[in-house]
Design a protein around this motif. Sequence first.
Motif, PDB file in Angstrom:
ATOM      1  N   LYS A   1     -14.233   5.811   4.066  1.00  0.00           N
ATOM      2  CA  LYS A   1     -13.860   4.531   3.455  1.00  0.00           C
ATOM      3  C   LYS A   1     -14.093   3.346   4.402  1.00  0.00           C
ATOM      4  O   LYS A   1     -14.245   2.228   3.965  1.00  0.00           O
ATOM      5  CB  LYS A   1     -12.397   4.550   3.016  1.00  0.00           C
ATOM      6  CG  LYS A   1     -12.158   5.447   1.832  1.00  0.00           C
ATOM      7  CD  LYS A   1     -12.926   4.922   0.659  1.00  0.00           C
ATOM      8  CE  LYS A   1     -12.771   5.789  -0.563  1.00  0.00           C
ATOM      9  NZ  LYS A   1     -13.698   5.451  -1.625  1.00  0.00           N
ATOM     10  N   LYS A   2     -14.086   3.620   5.701  1.00  0.00           N
ATOM     11  CA  LYS A   2     -14.295   2.547   6.673  1.00  0.00           C
ATOM     12  C   LYS A   2     -15.766   2.211   6.842  1.00  0.00           C
ATOM     13  O   LYS A   2     -16.113   1.181   7.355  1.00  0.00           O
ATOM     14  CB  LYS A   2     -13.718   2.958   8.030  1.00  0.00           C
ATOM     15  CG  LYS A   2     -12.205   2.968   8.029  1.00  0.00           C
ATOM     16  CD  LYS A   2     -11.675   3.329   9.384  1.00  0.00           C
ATOM     17  CE  LYS A   2     -10.152   3.360   9.348  1.00  0.00           C
ATOM     18  NZ  LYS A   2      -9.577   3.751  10.607  1.00  0.00           N
TER      19      LYS A   2
ATOM     20  N   MET B   1       0.838  -1.192   0.000  1.00  0.00           N
ATOM     21  CA  MET B   1       0.000   0.000   0.000  1.00  0.00           C
ATOM     22  C   MET B   1       0.873   1.241   0.000  1.00  0.00           C
ATOM     23  O   MET B   1       1.943   1.250   0.579  1.00  0.00           O
ATOM     24  CB  MET B   1      -0.866   0.051   1.263  1.00  0.00           C
ATOM     25  CG  MET B   1      -2.168  -0.665   1.178  1.00  0.00           C
ATOM     26  SD  MET B   1      -3.085  -0.430   2.722  1.00  0.00           S
ATOM     27  CE  MET B   1      -4.673  -0.178   2.039  1.00  0.00           C
ATOM     28  N   GLY B   2       0.366   2.263  -0.617  1.00  0.00           N
ATOM     29  CA  GLY B   2       1.071   3.535  -0.616  1.00  0.00           C
ATOM     30  C   GLY B   2       0.322   4.565   0.210  1.00  0.00           C
ATOM     31  O   GLY B   2      -0.774   4.326   0.702  1.00  0.00           O
ATOM     32  N   ARG B   3       0.931   5.697   0.328  1.00  0.00           N
ATOM     33  CA  ARG B   3       0.341   6.793   1.096  1.00  0.00           C
ATOM     34  C   ARG B   3      -0.744   7.496   0.275  1.00  0.00           C
ATOM     35  O   ARG B   3      -0.697   7.493  -0.954  1.00  0.00           O
ATOM     36  CB  ARG B   3       1.414   7.812   1.464  1.00  0.00           C
ATOM     37  CG  ARG B   3       2.503   7.248   2.346  1.00  0.00           C
ATOM     38  CD  ARG B   3       3.575   8.304   2.604  1.00  0.00           C
ATOM     39  NE  ARG B   3       4.706   7.744   3.279  1.00  0.00           N
ATOM     40  CZ  ARG B   3       4.802   7.579   4.606  1.00  0.00           C
ATOM     41  NH1 ARG B   3       3.812   7.945   5.381  1.00  0.00           N
ATOM     42  NH2 ARG B   3       5.881   7.064   5.136  1.00  0.00           N
ATOM     43  N   ILE B   4      -1.677   8.116   0.981  1.00  0.00           N
ATOM     44  CA  ILE B   4      -2.635   9.026   0.367  1.00  0.00           C
ATOM     45  C   ILE B   4      -2.186  10.420   0.750  1.00  0.00           C
ATOM     46  O   ILE B   4      -1.930  10.696   1.924  1.00  0.00           O
ATOM     47  CB  ILE B   4      -4.070   8.763   0.861  1.00  0.00           C
ATOM     48  CG1 ILE B   4      -4.508   7.335   0.519  1.00  0.00           C
ATOM     49  CG2 ILE B   4      -5.032   9.786   0.255  1.00  0.00           C
ATOM     50  CD1 ILE B   4      -5.841   6.942   1.135  1.00  0.00           C
ATOM     51  N   LEU B   5      -2.079  11.300  -0.233  1.00  0.00           N
ATOM     52  CA  LEU B   5      -1.640  12.662   0.012  1.00  0.00           C
ATOM     53  C   LEU B   5      -2.812  13.605  -0.255  1.00  0.00           C
ATOM     54  O   LEU B   5      -3.352  13.618  -1.364  1.00  0.00           O
ATOM     55  CB  LEU B   5      -0.453  13.010  -0.884  1.00  0.00           C
ATOM     56  CG  LEU B   5       0.301  14.272  -0.493  1.00  0.00           C
ATOM     57  CD1 LEU B   5       1.779  14.073  -0.752  1.00  0.00           C
ATOM     58  CD2 LEU B   5      -0.178  15.481  -1.225  1.00  0.00           C
ATOM     59  N   ALA B   6      -3.224  14.351   0.765  1.00  0.00           N
ATOM     60  CA  ALA B   6      -4.337  15.289   0.646  1.00  0.00           C
ATOM     61  C   ALA B   6      -3.806  16.689   0.375  1.00  0.00           C
ATOM     62  O   ALA B   6      -2.793  17.102   0.942  1.00  0.00           O
ATOM     63  CB  ALA B   6      -5.173  15.287   1.920  1.00  0.00           C
ATOM     64  N   ILE B   7      -4.522  17.404  -0.484  1.00  0.00           N
ATOM     65  CA  ILE B   7      -4.119  18.740  -0.916  1.00  0.00           C
ATOM     66  C   ILE B   7      -5.267  19.709  -0.667  1.00  0.00           C
ATOM     67  O   ILE B   7      -6.347  19.556  -1.242  1.00  0.00           O
ATOM     68  CB  ILE B   7      -3.742  18.727  -2.417  1.00  0.00           C
ATOM     69  CG1 ILE B   7      -2.600  17.729  -2.671  1.00  0.00           C
ATOM     70  CG2 ILE B   7      -3.398  20.124  -2.901  1.00  0.00           C
ATOM     71  CD1 ILE B   7      -2.323  17.453  -4.142  1.00  0.00           C
ATOM     72  N   ASP B   8      -5.014  20.693   0.193  1.00  0.00           N
ATOM     73  CA  ASP B   8      -5.971  21.781   0.412  1.00  0.00           C
ATOM     74  C   ASP B   8      -5.434  22.972  -0.375  1.00  0.00           C
ATOM     75  O   ASP B   8      -4.673  23.788   0.134  1.00  0.00           O
ATOM     76  CB  ASP B   8      -6.113  22.097   1.897  1.00  0.00           C
ATOM     77  CG  ASP B   8      -7.135  23.193   2.165  1.00  0.00           C
ATOM     78  OD1 ASP B   8      -8.058  23.351   1.349  1.00  0.00           O
ATOM     79  OD2 ASP B   8      -7.005  23.889   3.186  1.00  0.00           O
TER      80      ASP B   8
ATOM     81  N   GLU C   1       1.761   4.429   5.508  1.00  0.00           N
ATOM     82  CA  GLU C   1       1.668   3.511   4.364  1.00  0.00           C
ATOM     83  C   GLU C   1       0.526   2.515   4.473  1.00  0.00           C
ATOM     84  O   GLU C   1       0.075   1.979   3.474  1.00  0.00           O
ATOM     85  CB  GLU C   1       3.001   2.807   4.141  1.00  0.00           C
ATOM     86  CG  GLU C   1       4.041   3.767   3.582  1.00  0.00           C
ATOM     87  CD  GLU C   1       5.252   3.093   3.000  1.00  0.00           C
ATOM     88  OE1 GLU C   1       5.411   1.875   3.160  1.00  0.00           O
ATOM     89  OE2 GLU C   1       6.036   3.812   2.373  1.00  0.00           O
ATOM     90  N   LEU C   2       0.033   2.281   5.686  1.00  0.00           N
ATOM     91  CA  LEU C   2      -1.114   1.387   5.854  1.00  0.00           C
ATOM     92  C   LEU C   2      -2.436   2.141   5.721  1.00  0.00           C
ATOM     93  O   LEU C   2      -3.504   1.553   5.847  1.00  0.00           O
ATOM     94  CB  LEU C   2      -1.041   0.679   7.208  1.00  0.00           C
ATOM     95  CG  LEU C   2       0.152  -0.258   7.382  1.00  0.00           C
ATOM     96  CD1 LEU C   2       0.174  -0.839   8.791  1.00  0.00           C
ATOM     97  CD2 LEU C   2       0.124  -1.367   6.342  1.00  0.00           C
ATOM     98  N   GLN C   3      -2.370   3.428   5.501  1.00  0.00           N
ATOM     99  CA  GLN C   3      -3.534   4.294   5.320  1.00  0.00           C
ATOM    100  C   GLN C   3      -4.475   4.251   6.524  1.00  0.00           C
ATOM    101  O   GLN C   3      -5.693   4.201   6.384  1.00  0.00           O
ATOM    102  CB  GLN C   3      -4.270   3.950   4.027  1.00  0.00           C
ATOM    103  CG  GLN C   3      -3.409   4.108   2.805  1.00  0.00           C
ATOM    104  CD  GLN C   3      -4.106   3.740   1.524  1.00  0.00           C
ATOM    105  OE1 GLN C   3      -5.273   3.382   1.506  1.00  0.00           O
ATOM    106  NE2 GLN C   3      -3.373   3.814   0.429  1.00  0.00           N
ATOM    107  N   ILE C   4      -3.889   4.330   7.710  1.00  0.00           N
ATOM    108  CA  ILE C   4      -4.669   4.304   8.949  1.00  0.00           C
ATOM    109  C   ILE C   4      -4.756   5.693   9.568  1.00  0.00           C
ATOM    110  O   ILE C   4      -5.824   6.119   9.994  1.00  0.00           O
ATOM    111  CB  ILE C   4      -4.052   3.310   9.955  1.00  0.00           C
ATOM    112  CG1 ILE C   4      -4.094   1.890   9.372  1.00  0.00           C
ATOM    113  CG2 ILE C   4      -4.761   3.380  11.298  1.00  0.00           C
ATOM    114  CD1 ILE C   4      -3.326   0.869  10.168  1.00  0.00           C
ATOM    115  N   ILE C   5      -3.640   6.394   9.604  1.00  0.00           N
ATOM    116  CA  ILE C   5      -3.556   7.670  10.311  1.00  0.00           C
ATOM    117  C   ILE C   5      -3.271   8.809   9.339  1.00  0.00           C
ATOM    118  O   ILE C   5      -2.382   8.706   8.493  1.00  0.00           O
ATOM    119  CB  ILE C   5      -2.450   7.623  11.383  1.00  0.00           C
ATOM    120  CG1 ILE C   5      -2.764   6.548  12.413  1.00  0.00           C
ATOM    121  CG2 ILE C   5      -2.284   8.974  12.060  1.00  0.00           C
ATOM    122  CD1 ILE C   5      -1.634   6.255  13.358  1.00  0.00           C
ATOM    123  N   ALA C   6      -4.025   9.908   9.489  1.00  0.00           N
ATOM    124  CA  ALA C   6      -3.769  11.123   8.709  1.00  0.00           C
ATOM    125  C   ALA C   6      -2.942  12.068   9.560  1.00  0.00           C
ATOM    126  O   ALA C   6      -3.256  12.317  10.716  1.00  0.00           O
ATOM    127  CB  ALA C   6      -5.088  11.786   8.328  1.00  0.00           C
TER     128      ALA C   6
END
Length: 138
Positions: free
Chosen positions: A136-137, A1-8, A21-26
Amino acid sequence: MGRILAIDYGMKRTGLAVTDELQIIASGLTTVYTNELLSFLNDYVNHENVELFLVGEPKQMNNTASESEALIGPFLKQLVQEFPNIPVERVDERFTSKMAFQTMIDSGLKKRKRKNKALIDEISATIILQSYLYSKKM
């Protein structure tokens, strides 16, 4: 899994947040000047595995696009062109700046630090990312 990158995305500054990388914590990543954003993203993607770009979608209360959407459109085209293998998703970003400011108050930040607009942008990106992960959860 890769990271999700959020852009404001903003006119002057852009807040960034990223998952583990596990996409659990922002977590807040940083705030960059918007004119340096693509360069920053290039460097970041060369060092980290990014699976998805999540871009805030500013909307009015009646669910129509905000005026700032006109600025985001050209950026989205550049983003897709620069990173054709990384998908882009949009997320409603209504109230994230207000929520970010309230988060700063609730965490006990002094008034001087709450005036730091770059910090508000970074927290806003984190809220966008956290809300996406939560959805997503469900």
